[in-house]
Design an enzyme around this catalytic site. Sequence first.
Site, PDB file in Angstrom:
ATOM      1  N   GLY A  49      36.897  64.056  35.884  1.00 52.24           N
ATOM      2  CA  GLY A  49      35.821  63.743  34.953  1.00 52.24           C
ATOM      3  C   GLY A  49      35.919  62.287  34.565  1.00 52.24           C
ATOM      4  N   GLN A  54      34.788  54.815  29.488  1.00 57.14           N
ATOM      5  CA  GLN A  54      35.779  54.427  30.502  1.00 57.14           C
ATOM      6  C   GLN A  54      35.210  53.441  31.524  1.00 57.14           C
ATOM      7  OE1 GLN A  54      37.076  58.727  31.386  1.00 57.14           O
ATOM      8  NE2 GLN A  54      38.911  57.511  31.778  1.00 57.14           N
ATOM      9  N   CYS A 102      44.983  60.801  33.090  1.00 59.24           N
ATOM     10  CA  CYS A 102      43.693  60.185  32.760  1.00 59.24           C
ATOM     11  C   CYS A 102      43.528  58.930  33.597  1.00 59.24           C
ATOM     12  CB  CYS A 102      43.671  59.837  31.273  1.00 59.24           C
ATOM     13  SG  CYS A 102      42.152  59.014  30.743  1.00 59.24           S
ATOM     14  N   LEU A 103      42.326  58.715  34.099  1.00 58.08           N
ATOM     15  CA  LEU A 103      42.072  57.518  34.910  1.00 58.08           C
ATOM     16  C   LEU A 103      42.287  56.231  34.117  1.00 58.08           C
ATOM     17  CD1 LEU A 103      38.831  58.659  36.792  1.00 58.08           C
ATOM     18  CD2 LEU A 103      41.158  58.566  37.704  1.00 58.08           C
ATOM     19  N   HIS A 144      38.932  67.141  27.165  1.00 56.36           N
ATOM     20  CA  HIS A 144      39.462  65.809  27.483  1.00 56.36           C
ATOM     21  C   HIS A 144      38.326  64.775  27.503  1.00 56.36           C
ATOM     22  CE1 HIS A 144      42.285  63.086  29.862  1.00 56.36           C
ATOM     23  NE2 HIS A 144      41.103  62.519  30.072  1.00 56.36           N
ATOM     24  N   GLU A 145      37.223  65.116  28.164  1.00 56.21           N
ATOM     25  CA  GLU A 145      36.112  64.154  28.267  1.00 56.21           C
ATOM     26  C   GLU A 145      35.430  63.950  26.921  1.00 56.21           C
ATOM     27  OE1 GLU A 145      36.177  62.404  30.807  1.00 56.21           O
ATOM     28  OE2 GLU A 145      37.494  63.750  31.917  1.00 56.21           O
ATOM     29  N   HIS A 148      37.332  61.550  24.841  1.00 60.03           N
ATOM     30  CA  HIS A 148      37.022  60.151  25.175  1.00 60.03           C
ATOM     31  C   HIS A 148      35.817  59.666  24.368  1.00 60.03           C
ATOM     32  CE1 HIS A 148      39.658  58.901  28.409  1.00 60.03           C
ATOM     33  NE2 HIS A 148      39.415  59.976  29.132  1.00 60.03           N
TER      34      HIS A 148
HETATM   35 NI    NI Z   1      40.524  60.642  30.768  1.00 63.86          NI
END
Ligand code: NI
Length: 191
Positions: A49, A54, A102-103, A144-145, A148
């Site tokens: 995701g 981000q 996480c990216l 999680h998303e 963010h």
């Molecule tokens: Ni993340």
Amino acid sequence: MSVLPIVPVGNPILRQPTRSVSESELASLEVQHLIDDMVETMRTADGAGIAANQVGSNLRIAIAEVRDNSRYPYKPPIPLTIFVNPVVTPVDDELVEINEGCLSVPDLRGNLNRHVHIRVQYLDRNGNRHDEVKRGLTAGTFQHECDHLDGKLFIDRVTDPTTFTTWDQFDQHHRAAFVTRITEFVDRIGS
Ligand code: NI
């Protein structure tokens, strides 16, 4: 479509709550292009995701998709889902301890608790309203998303810092036990 640079931890935009998107704004070419670019960026990075902040946008838009994901091979599939102005509400008090990465937090994973059942209300990219219940690891991905979009990162929720590992050390020392436990959980809960 283009692949956008992913903002790493430390950049203030990851700590700022995003703002709601109006329906006319959502229909604009600019926002539709942003969504296309987020899809391309997530797929290129092999993420499950990605949230708009981000990639440097302050709009309340996130996406999720799990197919054959080499970063998270134990995750049940999630069809490509674009969620705009999402609201997450826990359905009950059940929690599960899962391991996340996480990216925006390169080469770090850690354990944290997520709600097992959530209700998520959102608009899709066409402005259609959705009101759905998500379960298990899929519910974790949505939480999680949405974190963010509220300016939160998974590292904020890690209650035991001794669970932090690099991806390589996770593979060497922790993956097998985690995958065994979480596979039993996925089999019980579904997704
Ligand atoms: Ni993340």
